[in-house]
Design an enzyme around this catalytic site. Sequence first.
Site, PDB file in Angstrom:
ATOM      1  N   LYS A   1      -1.451   8.396  -5.526  1.00 48.34           N
ATOM      2  CA  LYS A   1      -0.749   7.724  -6.352  1.00 48.34           C
ATOM      3  C   LYS A   1      -0.285   8.761  -7.945  1.00 48.34           C
ATOM      4  O   LYS A   1       0.928   9.287  -8.167  1.00 48.34           O
ATOM      5  CB  LYS A   1      -1.874   6.517  -7.689  1.00 48.34           C
ATOM      6  CG  LYS A   1      -1.384   5.466  -7.248  1.00 48.34           C
ATOM      7  CD  LYS A   1      -2.783   4.602  -7.437  1.00 48.34           C
ATOM      8  CE  LYS A   1      -3.311   3.254  -6.726  1.00 48.34           C
ATOM      9  NZ  LYS A   1      -4.902   2.703  -7.076  1.00 48.34           N
TER      10      LYS A   1
ATOM     11  N   GLN B   1      -9.545   2.567 -11.297  1.00 50.95           N
ATOM     12  CA  GLN B   1      -9.017   2.211  -9.980  1.00 50.95           C
ATOM     13  C   GLN B   1     -10.420   1.274  -9.348  1.00 50.95           C
ATOM     14  O   GLN B   1     -11.759   2.254  -9.956  1.00 50.95           O
ATOM     15  CB  GLN B   1      -9.657   3.454  -9.007  1.00 50.95           C
ATOM     16  CG  GLN B   1      -9.686   3.088  -7.453  1.00 50.95           C
ATOM     17  CD  GLN B   1      -7.840   3.361  -7.137  1.00 50.95           C
ATOM     18  OE1 GLN B   1      -7.034   3.359  -7.815  1.00 50.95           O
ATOM     19  NE2 GLN B   1      -8.311   2.320  -6.175  1.00 50.95           N
TER      20      GLN B   1
ATOM     21  N   ASP C   1      -1.060  -1.632 -14.424  1.00 47.52           N
ATOM     22  CA  ASP C   1      -1.876  -2.734 -12.926  1.00 47.52           C
ATOM     23  C   ASP C   1      -1.567  -4.183 -13.139  1.00 47.52           C
ATOM     24  O   ASP C   1      -1.582  -4.906 -12.805  1.00 47.52           O
ATOM     25  CB  ASP C   1      -3.606  -2.737 -12.740  1.00 47.52           C
ATOM     26  CG  ASP C   1      -3.512  -1.739 -11.704  1.00 47.52           C
ATOM     27  OD1 ASP C   1      -3.225  -1.638 -10.755  1.00 47.52           O
ATOM     28  OD2 ASP C   1      -4.562  -1.013 -11.761  1.00 47.52           O
TER      29      ASP C   1
HETATM   30  N1  GUN Z   1      -7.655  -1.542  -6.056  1.00 45.16           N
HETATM   31  C1  GUN Z   1      -6.719  -2.104  -4.656  1.00 45.16           C
HETATM   32  N2  GUN Z   1      -6.100  -2.444  -5.003  1.00 45.16           N
HETATM   33  C2  GUN Z   1      -5.990  -1.900  -6.771  1.00 45.16           C
HETATM   34  C3  GUN Z   1      -4.638  -1.495  -7.546  1.00 45.16           C
HETATM   35  O1  GUN Z   1      -3.460  -2.136  -6.748  1.00 45.16           O
HETATM   36  N3  GUN Z   1      -5.381  -1.142  -8.236  1.00 45.16           N
HETATM   37  C4  GUN Z   1      -6.334  -0.610  -8.614  1.00 45.16           C
HETATM   38  N4  GUN Z   1      -6.581  -0.325 -10.220  1.00 45.16           N
HETATM   39  N5  GUN Z   1      -7.714  -1.006  -8.387  1.00 45.16           N
HETATM   40  C5  GUN Z   1      -7.381  -1.240  -6.970  1.00 45.16           C
END
Ligand code: GUN
Length: 287
Positions: free
Chosen positions: A54, A98, A121
């Site tokens: 990311k 995350q 998100d």
């Molecule tokens: N863990 C797995 N997929 C995601 C996501 O799209 N966002 C976040 N913050 N954590 C994740």
Amino acid sequence: MAAKIIDGKAISAAVKKKVTADTAAFVANTGITPHLAAVLVGDDPASQVYVRNKERACEACGLKSTLHRLPAETTQEQLAALVEQLNNDAGVHGILVQLPLPKHLNSTPILDAILPSKDVDGFHPENVGLLLQGRPRFLPCTPHGVMKMLQHENIATAGKHAVVIGRSDIVGKPMAALLVQKGADATVTICHSRTADIAAICRQADILIAAVGIPEFVKSDMIKPGAVVIDVGINRVDDKLVGDVDFAAASEIAAAITPVPGGVGPMTIAMLLQNTLEAARFSQKAG
Ligand code: GUN
């Protein structure tokens, strides 16, 4: 005939190209660089890879990203305090915590505490509610990425039976919500661990979306010939990434299929960048 492989890398590159151009224009107009703050607690190897990807994508597209690394023994209060600090920082436009968090931490109050206008998100209950009502603010990145792939491939959803395997808040539920919205107009079934005769239901799917987190859960006898199969799974098996779909067998029977890696994964990141730019735009309107 072998299924068409839907190339998530190529489609995400097209999305990122547009985000890059739109970000450059935004920076030129406002003097503000969209800024994503990512929070990583602990040292889960998969999460470390996701967060690094990311960050790299932000950098490549002209967005700013800051990674806040917290030790595995971080307390609920310490994590909440960081979220509060990021909420109050006008220089931060998007906040991402995350998941999964270490077991001793409760993610619900943390996600609830993120300002809805910075919730890139799309996990905050206000944003979930807006999505369900068909007036979305931020779309959750993975389901949004799947919709983008379907559109890019000219795969119609209207009147089709879409079966989503998995009922998570991150993928399954918002995926179903997007597919059933006006405009997408699919007929949607959600399957989960308690679903009776899941294979028979999956075999009815024109569009089958697997988000269960079980390696190669979807076998060829669960796929209708000519169906579109979208594999959201990323599972590490013997140091190899495999999806939730038995790819080799499924590609003999499906019309189109996403690979793992190189399918949905890159799309998730591209949509996160788009949301971060959107969050920076919101901050301008609000300020
Ligand atoms: N863990 C797995 N997929 C995601 C996501 O799209 N966002 C976040 N913050 N954590 C994740």
